[in-house]
Design an enzyme around this catalytic site. Structure first.
Site, PDB file in Angstrom:
ATOM      1  N   CYS A   1     112.175  47.915   3.119  1.00 37.47           N
ATOM      2  CA  CYS A   1     112.984  47.997   1.640  1.00 37.47           C
ATOM      3  C   CYS A   1     113.258  46.516   1.052  1.00 37.47           C
ATOM      4  O   CYS A   1     113.706  46.379   0.195  1.00 37.47           O
ATOM      5  CB  CYS A   1     114.449  48.426   2.253  1.00 37.47           C
ATOM      6  SG  CYS A   1     115.239  47.802   3.339  1.00 37.47           S
TER       7      CYS A   1
ATOM      8  N   HIS B   1     109.225  77.992  17.040  1.00 38.99           N
ATOM      9  CA  HIS B   1     110.068  76.953  17.011  1.00 38.99           C
ATOM     10  C   HIS B   1     110.894  77.158  18.591  1.00 38.99           C
ATOM     11  O   HIS B   1     111.032  76.233  19.019  1.00 38.99           O
ATOM     12  CB  HIS B   1     111.060  76.481  15.976  1.00 38.99           C
ATOM     13  CG  HIS B   1     112.124  77.573  15.696  1.00 38.99           C
ATOM     14  ND1 HIS B   1     111.748  78.807  14.763  1.00 38.99           N
ATOM     15  CD2 HIS B   1     113.235  77.755  15.893  1.00 38.99           C
ATOM     16  CE1 HIS B   1     112.722  79.240  14.719  1.00 38.99           C
ATOM     17  NE2 HIS B   1     113.896  78.831  15.273  1.00 38.99           N
TER      18      HIS B   1
END
Ligand SMILES: Cc1cc2nc3c(=O)[nH]c(=O)nc-3n(C[C@H](O)[C@H](O)[C@H](O)COP(=O)(O)O)c2cc1C
Length: 176
Positions: free
Chosen positions: A155, A70
């Site tokens: 949603c 990373h």
């Protein structure tokens, strides 16, 4: 450009496949970094094939090199892009938390690396004072936002919260 593309746990994560494919076709090197939640919506394998690069999901995956993967990704990035960005990871970035590779890379970026954030979330989450506070903090910290669009939300509601169209994200990337 060498682009780190972060993908978080949003229903819009499937759009990251198209985004990755188009960035690669445009000649960019794309390193996908997914949160664990993102893997519920799209597989690392899909992004690995489209990006032609390994996909980082867990800090425990980094066993092949002396230098943490990373940190290497952060050091080499010409652009740090997150699309879609969840409310949760937005909060991590704004508060300097680093529980996963994506948030760790964000914190480890050299200060001159451009950061482009394309959030996607439910309209009430987008308008919550906590979210607005986190956005203001990140703008102060130098991040650029590609604001979500208005329309039908997964949603079931209507409002602002849809991930900006992939074409718009690509245009902003090309302007970096
Ligand atoms: C079906 C479904 C859709 C979701 N869509 C979103 C979304 O669009 N934006 C968001 O911020 N969170 C969304 N969430 C909630 C996130 O997945 C959850 O907050 C998760 O912890 C985010 O983790 P991450 O930031 O590490 O990816 C959704 C959850 C579910 C189950």
């Amino acid at each position: 450009m060498n682009i780190v593309l972060g993908i978080t746990g949003s229903i819009a994560a499937y759009k990251a496949a198209d985004l990755t494919s188009q960035l690669v076709k445009a000649g960019h090197e794309v390193h996908c970094v997914m949160t664990k939640a993102a893997t519920e919506f799209i597989t690392p394998l899909t992004l690995q094939v489209l990006s032609r690069e390994p996909v980082l999901v867990s800090l425990e995956d980094e066993k092949n090199s002396w230098k943490p993967g990373h940190i290497e990704l952060a050091d080499n990035a010409d652009l740090f892009l997150v699309a879609p960005l969840s409310a949760d990871t937005l909060g991590n970035f704004a508060n300097g938390l680093a529980p996963d590779p994506l948030s760790s890379i964000y914190l480890a970026l050299p200060p001159e690396t451009p950061v482009l954030l394309a959030p996607a979330m439910n309209g009430k989450m987008w308008q919550h004072p906590a979210t607005l506070r986190n956005i203001e903090q990140l703008k102060e910290d130098g991040c650029q936002f590609i604001d979500p669009a208005k329309g039908d939300l997964a949603c079931g509601y209507q409002g602002v919260g849809r991930l900006a169209p992939v074409e718009e994200i690509l245009a902003v990337v090309e302007g970096c």
